[in-house]
Scaffold this active site. Structure first.
Site, short mmCIF file in Angstrom:
data_model
loop_
_atom_site.label_atom_id
_atom_site.label_comp_id
_atom_site.label_asym_id
_atom_site.label_seq_id
_atom_site.Cartn_x
_atom_site.Cartn_y
_atom_site.Cartn_z
N ASN A 148 0.72 -1.28 0.01
CA ASN A 148 -0.09 0.06 -0.07
C ASN A 148 0.84 1.32 -0.21
O ASN A 148 1.72 1.41 0.82
CB ASN A 148 -0.90 -0.10 1.28
CG ASN A 148 -2.01 0.98 1.26
OD1 ASN A 148 -1.59 2.19 1.42
ND2 ASN A 148 -3.27 0.69 1.22
N HIS B 126 -3.15 0.27 -3.62
CA HIS B 126 -3.23 -1.03 -2.65
C HIS B 126 -2.11 -1.64 -2.70
O HIS B 126 -1.52 -1.73 -3.94
CB HIS B 126 -4.83 -1.42 -2.84
CG HIS B 126 -5.90 -0.44 -2.06
ND1 HIS B 126 -6.92 -1.02 -1.79
CD2 HIS B 126 -5.79 0.84 -1.41
CE1 HIS B 126 -7.84 -0.03 -1.20
NE2 HIS B 126 -7.13 1.14 -1.10
N GLU C 144 -2.54 -5.03 -3.47
CA GLU C 144 -2.49 -5.81 -4.64
C GLU C 144 -2.26 -5.22 -6.08
O GLU C 144 -1.78 -5.73 -6.99
CB GLU C 144 -4.00 -6.54 -4.65
CG GLU C 144 -4.20 -7.39 -3.31
CD GLU C 144 -4.75 -6.47 -2.19
OE1 GLU C 144 -4.45 -5.33 -2.01
OE2 GLU C 144 -5.54 -7.08 -1.41
N SER D 62 -7.52 -9.57 3.37
CA SER D 62 -8.62 -9.73 2.60
C SER D 62 -8.79 -8.65 1.53
O SER D 62 -8.75 -7.42 1.86
CB SER D 62 -9.81 -9.78 3.32
OG SER D 62 -11.05 -10.11 2.62
N CYS E 7 -10.22 -5.69 -0.93
CA CYS E 7 -11.33 -4.95 -0.84
C CYS E 7 -11.85 -5.17 -2.18
O CYS E 7 -11.33 -5.76 -3.00
CB CYS E 7 -10.74 -3.80 -0.72
SG CYS E 7 -10.09 -2.60 -2.10
N CYS F 213 -9.62 -4.39 -5.25
CA CYS F 213 -8.55 -5.16 -5.42
C CYS F 213 -9.12 -6.66 -5.85
O CYS F 213 -8.73 -7.21 -6.75
CB CYS F 213 -7.80 -5.54 -4.34
SG CYS F 213 -6.85 -4.09 -3.96
N ASP G 55 -8.39 4.73 3.41
CA ASP G 55 -8.06 3.73 2.38
C ASP G 55 -8.99 2.67 2.03
O ASP G 55 -8.92 2.36 0.97
CB ASP G 55 -6.76 3.01 3.05
CG ASP G 55 -6.05 2.17 2.13
OD1 ASP G 55 -5.68 2.98 1.41
OD2 ASP G 55 -5.85 1.04 2.32
#
Lengths: 153, 153
Positions: free
Chosen positions: A48, A59, A61, A84, A86, A89, A149
């Site tokens: 991030n 982010h 990912e 996990s 979002c 992503c 975020d």
């Protein structure tokens, strides 16, 4: 491919965890991710970058995906992420047909992983106590940054 | 806010269209987007950067979002895009709570706009003949590049 490159999910997660720890050391949001090819080759790792680069679009990912460059197919790739994913992503994973996602922590935050599983993505959740503790502590101590975020007003 | 900044959807789309045309002139994928505040202020505009920057993560919408910098809330913002947002870009809209999406063309490609509407996002489709013709022509003449951009093997 090469058996020598074989990595367990925990070994893959160690790459994502190292990214999250780098992010924490930089004063950033401690989430890391890494994209691996089927044979265990690391295609790209990232973290991030909201705080470090004032970049809302990176982010963990999406940063790992960005760092992996242009790939012809993602079908056999694995996205490993400390938290996990979002919706942003998760949408990335679904659109590009990433075949498998390994989640380090779905206790601190639950994103779109169930939606991904319903749409054919193999999802594995490790729920690593160290990752849960790291993210839980961050959310507790930085609620405003965390809400920014994930787009919570 | 200021009534003088009021822009129609077509006027907002002109900003996204100009981005798509810049992308085409650069040899890139001709998709553009722009994020506007409620009062019509342009927060950020962008275009697909796969070819120009070898950047797989910068779709038009994510590039516009990136260029808008860090925002505290997206609830009253409008994402205007020349093409129906793919799952990746739809996930962006949902996660950050962007209140409204204006789509220039959902004939050349249909992304996650219905999913967004089901989840409370106001979706307006213009189906502008010029945009439909531009994207249709691009997909017809560059099928491999287009498939790469939407993750089709």
């Amino acid at each position: 491919m090469s058996g020598e490159l074989y990595l367990t999910d925990s070994e893959k997660m160690a790459v994502a965890r190292a990214e999250a720890e780098k992010g924490a050391a930089e004063g950033g949001i401690p989430i890391g991710a890494a994209l691996f090819a089927a044979d265990g080759t690391l295609l790209g790792a990232g973290r991030n970058r909201r705080v470090q680069d004032d970049d809302a679009a990176m982010h963990a990912e999406t940063n790992a995906f960005h760092n992996a460059g242009r790939q012809r197919s993602y079908r056999d790739t694995v996205m490993v992420t400390t938290l996990s994913p979002c919706w942003y992503c998760s949408g990335l994973v679904r659109q590009f047909g990433i075949g498998r996602v390994v989640v380090g922590d779905d206790q601190s935050f639950l994103g779109g992983q169930e939606w991904l599983a319903e749409n054919g993505v193999e999802v594995t959740v490790l729920n690593d106590p160290g990752l849960i503790a790291m993210m839980g502590e961050f959310i507790h101590t930085h609620p405003r940054l965390w809400n920014e975020d994930i787009g919570e007003d």
